[in-house]
Write a protein that holds these residues in place. Structure first.
Motif, short mmCIF file in Angstrom:
data_model
loop_
_atom_site.label_atom_id
_atom_site.label_comp_id
_atom_site.label_asym_id
_atom_site.label_seq_id
_atom_site.Cartn_x
_atom_site.Cartn_y
_atom_site.Cartn_z
N THR A 52 14.34 56.43 -36.62
CA THR A 52 15.68 56.26 -36.05
C THR A 52 16.18 57.56 -35.43
N LEU A 53 15.99 58.67 -36.14
CA LEU A 53 16.43 59.96 -35.62
C LEU A 53 15.67 60.36 -34.36
N ARG A 54 14.39 60.07 -34.32
CA ARG A 54 13.62 60.37 -33.11
C ARG A 54 14.11 59.54 -31.92
N THR A 55 14.40 58.28 -32.18
CA THR A 55 14.93 57.42 -31.12
C THR A 55 16.27 57.96 -30.64
N ARG A 56 17.14 58.29 -31.58
CA ARG A 56 18.46 58.81 -31.22
C ARG A 56 18.33 60.14 -30.47
N SER A 57 17.41 60.98 -30.89
CA SER A 57 17.19 62.25 -30.21
C SER A 57 16.73 62.03 -28.77
N SER A 58 15.85 61.07 -28.58
CA SER A 58 15.40 60.75 -27.23
C SER A 58 16.56 60.24 -26.38
N GLU A 59 17.40 59.39 -26.97
CA GLU A 59 18.56 58.88 -26.24
C GLU A 59 19.50 60.02 -25.84
N LEU A 60 19.73 60.95 -26.78
CA LEU A 60 20.61 62.07 -26.49
C LEU A 60 20.01 62.99 -25.42
N ASP A 61 18.69 63.19 -25.48
CA ASP A 61 18.03 64.00 -24.45
C ASP A 61 18.19 63.36 -23.08
N ALA A 62 18.07 62.04 -23.02
CA ALA A 62 18.23 61.33 -21.75
C ALA A 62 19.68 61.46 -21.25
#
Length: 146
Positions: A52-62
């Motif tokens: 979940t954190l990796r997904t959220r991190s990717s979303e925030l990076d985008a």
């Protein structure tokens, strides 16, 4: 025979000790199995949280990349592509001429002055006939703020 009785008691005692040891090993094994189940469940929770954190991190990076692109587009559309903190800024503050640097005006991020003089709005700032940036504010108050 008393010897046979003693031997039988010793055998019973030894059998009882073996049962106690076996029961203790069984209880220890059950506790270990339970602890292993708990550890496995916690590990599964942590792995799901990491995903979940990796997904959220990717979303925030985008989102960060999109905001950076938007910021660059605003700067390109509104001027300010070649601004530097050391730029001298000539102002007309309520009729008074003021000269300062962009660095001074943007010293406090998040303020109106920092936003106005960040360079993103360079071509949109109102200017007087001499090319100075016009600010319709009280000159005495502005000089104190500056």
């Amino acid at each position: 025979h008393p010897e046979a009785s003693d031997c039988s008691q010793a055998t019973e005692l030894q059998a009882k000790r073996e049962r106690t040891r076996r029961d203790a090993r069984v209880m220890t094994a059950k506790r270990l199995v339970g602890a292993q189940r708990d550890a496995d469940a916690r590990l599964d929770e942590l792995l799901a949280l990491r995903a979940t954190l990796r997904t959220r991190s990717s979303e925030l990076d985008a989102r960060k990349a999109a905001l950076g692109a938007r910021r660059s587009a605003l700067a390109a559309d509104n001027g300010g592509g070649d601004v530097r903190p050391s730029d001298r800024i000539k102002l007309n503050v309520g009729g008074c001429r003021v000269v300062t640097t962009r660095d001074t005006l943007t010293l406090f991020p998040g303020t109106r002055l920092a936003a106005l003089f960040s360079g993103r709005w360079e071509s949109r700032l109102q200017r007087d006939r001499n090319g100075r940036i016009f600010m319709d504010v009280n000159p005495t108050a502005f000089k104190k703020i500056l």
